[in-house]
Design a protein around this motif. Structure first.
Motif, PDB file in Angstrom:
ATOM      1  N   LEU A 188      10.907 -14.427  18.845  1.00  0.00           N
ATOM      2  CA  LEU A 188      11.242 -13.224  17.907  1.00  0.00           C
ATOM      3  C   LEU A 188       9.846 -12.580  17.364  1.00  0.00           C
ATOM      4  CD1 LEU A 188      13.478 -15.562  15.575  1.00  0.00           C
ATOM      5  CD2 LEU A 188      14.318 -13.701  17.238  1.00  0.00           C
ATOM      6  N   GLU A 189      10.049 -11.370  17.381  1.00  0.00           N
ATOM      7  CA  GLU A 189       9.041 -10.371  16.692  1.00  0.00           C
ATOM      8  C   GLU A 189       9.435 -10.185  15.307  1.00  0.00           C
ATOM      9  OE1 GLU A 189       8.897  -6.242  18.327  1.00  0.00           O
ATOM     10  OE2 GLU A 189       8.368  -6.842  20.252  1.00  0.00           O
ATOM     11  N   LEU A 190       8.387 -10.416  14.537  1.00  0.00           N
ATOM     12  CA  LEU A 190       8.518 -10.276  13.013  1.00  0.00           C
ATOM     13  C   LEU A 190       7.735  -9.386  12.234  1.00  0.00           C
ATOM     14  CD1 LEU A 190       8.929 -14.395  12.480  1.00  0.00           C
ATOM     15  CD2 LEU A 190      10.914 -12.574  13.087  1.00  0.00           C
ATOM     16  N   GLY A 204      19.644 -11.796   8.985  1.00  0.00           N
ATOM     17  CA  GLY A 204      20.999 -11.289   8.626  1.00  0.00           C
ATOM     18  C   GLY A 204      21.021 -10.700   7.352  1.00  0.00           C
ATOM     19  N   ARG A 205      19.802 -10.300   6.882  1.00  0.00           N
ATOM     20  CA  ARG A 205      19.637  -9.278   5.695  1.00  0.00           C
ATOM     21  C   ARG A 205      18.558  -8.405   5.762  1.00  0.00           C
ATOM     22  NH1 ARG A 205      15.098 -11.428   3.350  1.00  0.00           N
ATOM     23  NH2 ARG A 205      14.485 -13.731   3.549  1.00  0.00           N
ATOM     24  N   GLU A 206      18.037  -7.615   4.826  1.00  0.00           N
ATOM     25  CA  GLU A 206      16.740  -6.795   4.724  1.00  0.00           C
ATOM     26  C   GLU A 206      15.614  -7.594   4.499  1.00  0.00           C
ATOM     27  OE1 GLU A 206      16.043  -3.676   4.784  1.00  0.00           O
ATOM     28  OE2 GLU A 206      17.976  -2.897   5.198  1.00  0.00           O
ATOM     29  N   PRO A 207      14.610  -7.573   5.553  1.00  0.00           N
ATOM     30  CA  PRO A 207      13.592  -8.288   5.246  1.00  0.00           C
ATOM     31  C   PRO A 207      12.747  -8.077   3.718  1.00  0.00           C
ATOM     32  CG  PRO A 207      13.555  -7.121   7.370  1.00  0.00           C
ATOM     33  CD  PRO A 207      14.549  -6.623   6.592  1.00  0.00           C
ATOM     34  N   ARG A 208      12.030  -8.930   3.247  1.00  0.00           N
ATOM     35  CA  ARG A 208      11.271  -8.811   2.279  1.00  0.00           C
ATOM     36  C   ARG A 208      10.097  -7.531   2.560  1.00  0.00           C
ATOM     37  NH1 ARG A 208      11.772 -14.648   2.075  1.00  0.00           N
ATOM     38  NH2 ARG A 208      12.058 -15.283  -0.051  1.00  0.00           N
ATOM     39  N   SER A 209      10.181  -6.547   1.525  1.00  0.00           N
ATOM     40  CA  SER A 209       9.441  -5.316   2.052  1.00  0.00           C
ATOM     41  C   SER A 209       8.118  -5.452   1.286  1.00  0.00           C
ATOM     42  CB  SER A 209      10.185  -4.091   1.434  1.00  0.00           C
ATOM     43  OG  SER A 209      10.169  -4.229  -0.157  1.00  0.00           O
ATOM     44  N   GLY A 259      -4.285   0.711  15.339  1.00  0.00           N
ATOM     45  CA  GLY A 259      -3.474   0.447  14.386  1.00  0.00           C
ATOM     46  C   GLY A 259      -2.630  -1.153  14.962  1.00  0.00           C
ATOM     47  N   LEU A 260      -1.676  -1.235  14.326  1.00  0.00           N
ATOM     48  CA  LEU A 260      -0.844  -2.478  14.930  1.00  0.00           C
ATOM     49  C   LEU A 260       0.487  -2.245  14.690  1.00  0.00           C
ATOM     50  CD1 LEU A 260      -0.778  -5.609  15.834  1.00  0.00           C
ATOM     51  CD2 LEU A 260      -0.379  -6.197  13.334  1.00  0.00           C
ATOM     52  N   GLY A 261       1.118  -2.135  15.794  1.00  0.00           N
ATOM     53  CA  GLY A 261       2.674  -1.738  16.076  1.00  0.00           C
ATOM     54  C   GLY A 261       3.430  -2.857  15.584  1.00  0.00           C
ATOM     55  N   GLY A 262       4.751  -2.793  15.181  1.00  0.00           N
ATOM     56  CA  GLY A 262       5.830  -3.697  15.067  1.00  0.00           C
ATOM     57  C   GLY A 262       6.989  -2.824  14.501  1.00  0.00           C
ATOM     58  N   ASN A 263       8.087  -3.663  14.900  1.00  0.00           N
ATOM     59  CA  ASN A 263       9.448  -3.044  14.616  1.00  0.00           C
ATOM     60  C   ASN A 263      10.416  -4.284  13.863  1.00  0.00           C
ATOM     61  OD1 ASN A 263      12.205  -2.902  15.418  1.00  0.00           O
ATOM     62  ND2 ASN A 263      11.419  -1.023  16.672  1.00  0.00           N
ATOM     63  N   SER A 264      10.827  -3.679  12.863  1.00  0.00           N
ATOM     64  CA  SER A 264      11.840  -4.568  12.135  1.00  0.00           C
ATOM     65  C   SER A 264      13.162  -5.085  12.398  1.00  0.00           C
ATOM     66  CB  SER A 264      11.994  -4.097  10.721  1.00  0.00           C
ATOM     67  OG  SER A 264      12.763  -2.928  10.914  1.00  0.00           O
ATOM     68  N   LEU A 265      13.743  -4.459  13.826  1.00  0.00           N
ATOM     69  CA  LEU A 265      14.841  -4.821  14.158  1.00  0.00           C
ATOM     70  C   LEU A 265      15.181  -6.217  14.247  1.00  0.00           C
ATOM     71  CD1 LEU A 265      17.102  -3.192  15.475  1.00  0.00           C
ATOM     72  CD2 LEU A 265      16.270  -3.760  17.617  1.00  0.00           C
ATOM     73  N   THR A 266      14.370  -7.192  14.897  1.00  0.00           N
ATOM     74  CA  THR A 266      14.587  -8.596  15.207  1.00  0.00           C
ATOM     75  C   THR A 266      14.733  -9.077  13.943  1.00  0.00           C
ATOM     76  OG1 THR A 266      12.989  -7.979  17.136  1.00  0.00           O
ATOM     77  CG2 THR A 266      13.882 -10.243  16.756  1.00  0.00           C
ATOM     78  N   LEU A 267      13.650  -8.897  12.979  1.00  0.00           N
ATOM     79  CA  LEU A 267      13.439  -9.871  11.785  1.00  0.00           C
ATOM     80  C   LEU A 267      14.870  -9.602  11.079  1.00  0.00           C
ATOM     81  CD1 LEU A 267      12.018 -11.571   9.742  1.00  0.00           C
ATOM     82  CD2 LEU A 267      10.841  -9.456   8.854  1.00  0.00           C
ATOM     83  N   HIS A 268      15.092  -8.269  10.807  1.00  0.00           N
ATOM     84  CA  HIS A 268      16.317  -8.026  10.149  1.00  0.00           C
ATOM     85  C   HIS A 268      17.732  -8.765  10.819  1.00  0.00           C
ATOM     86  CE1 HIS A 268      18.622  -4.747   7.805  1.00  0.00           C
ATOM     87  NE2 HIS A 268      19.317  -5.689   7.797  1.00  0.00           N
TER      88      HIS A 268
END
Ligand SMILES: NC(=O)c1ccc[n+]([C@@H]2O[C@H](COP(=O)([O-])OP(=O)(O)OC[C@H]3O[C@@H](n4cnc5c(N)ncnc54)[C@H](OP(=O)(O)O)[C@@H]3O)[C@@H](O)[C@H]2O)c1
Length: 294
Positions: free
Chosen positions: A199-201, A273-278, A260-269
């Motif tokens: 899982l990409e987090l 099963g909820r919005e990640p802590r922002s 920079g450092l790339g990342g995508n929130s799709l998997t964490l979300h």
């Protein structure tokens, strides 16, 4: 059949990050056996976090790992940052767990482990490879930069009104709150739904310009974005690292400066099963604590 109250060995249980996994496991009715090195203060700290058992051991001592994994259902492993033998330590833990018949293994790795130009990323690959050659139910976590790093800089932000990192203030870096990572680790160790997942987090990507704007709004006063050299930054950060570890950390920051450092929130979300802590809510919590203390 899954044990209703599994026992989980937590590596680094008294550290800044695995320490967040311990209470997440306890609140899911798992019993935690903390792996700690031989410091009485660590034993005390592990028990305060909620560990019911403490195993004294060292990732460099295979025999101590054999004893530590005896009778556990799961293992949470995180490798010490920038250790020259991080891969060997992880492999030793995987092998000890597999030999002992441990069912579940969660490895807190890093985003982009195949970016082997960075040694702290490359050192995760052999550990992941070792897991694929076992019969354990593994879950591999690929977190981006931890928001807790900003927490470490917070007292200086409040004191000096500057948030500094040794790369350009426009570079966008992906961040995650390790409490979300810890929650997923605990789910993976106590339920079936994250078995065999990698899982990409990531919660989101932000530049330091974005971050200081959030800090200014939450603190109600201006915070500026510093752009120190690595040497200037390191002198203030006073990390407990050797010269070699600092050199590897400098390479990470050089990489951020260029790419920079790339990342995508799709998997964490999806996994939570909820919005990640922002990042905004992380900064708000810091600001509220500051207001409470003042
Ligand atoms: N920081 C980030 O933004 C970020 C992002 C993605 C991934 N990561 C990865 O996350 C990991 C974080 O590591 P950290 O060192 O910063 O975490 P940490 O929470 O400071 O923990 C290190 C823990 O490991 C224990 N430890 C060290 N050497 C050990 C040994 N030989 N045997 C047993 N336990 C040992 C330490 O115990 P003692 O208390 O006895 O020293 C400590 O509890 C690294 O692998 C890093 O690459 C970090």
């Amino acid at each position: 059949m899954r044990a209703p109250n599994p026992t989980v060995l937590v590596v680094g249980a008294t550290g800044r990050f695995a320490g967040l996994v311990v209470p997440e496991l306890v609140c899911r009715n798992a019993s935690v056996r903390a792996l700690v090195r031989d410091h009485p203060a660590n034993v005390e700290k592990a028990r305060k976090l909620g560990a019911s058992e403490v195993a004294t051991g060292d990732l460099r001592n295979r025999q101590s790992l054999e004893s530590a994994v005896e009778g556990v259902d799961g293992v949470f492993h995180i490798g010490p940052a920038f250790a020259p033998d991080e891969a060997a330590m992880g492999i030793a833990m995987v092998e000890a767990a597999s030999r002992a018949g441990v069912r579940k293994f969660v490895f807190s790795s890093v985003i982009q482990p195949t970016n082997t130009s960075l040694e702290n990323h490359a050192s995760k690959v052999p550990v992941e490879a070792a897991l694929y050659s076992t019969n354990m139910e593994y879950t591999i976590l690929h977190p981006v930069n931890f928001m807790q790093n900003i927490g470490a800089a917070w007292p200086s932000v409040v004191e000096h009104g500057i948030f500094s990192e040794p790369f350009p203030k426009t570079a966008k870096v992906a961040r995650v709150d390790y409490r979300d990572v810890a929650e997923l680790a605990a789910i993976a160790l106590t339920e079936a739904r994250l078995s065999y997942a990698t899982l990409e987090l990531c919660a989101g990507m932000h530049s330091r310009e974005d971050i200081v704007s959030m800090m200014s709004e939450e603190l109600g006063r201006p915070i500026s974005a510093g752009e120190p050299t690595f040497g200037e930054w390191a002198a203030n950060a006073r990390l407990p690292y050797s010269d070699r570890q600092m050199h590897l950390l400098a390479k990470v920051h050089d990489h951020y400066a260029q790419f920079g450092l790339g990342g995508n929130s799709l998997t964490l979300h999806a996994a939570l099963g909820r919005e990640p802590r922002s990042l905004r809510s992380f900064i708000r919590e810091l600001a509220l604590q500051t207001a409470y203390v003042a």
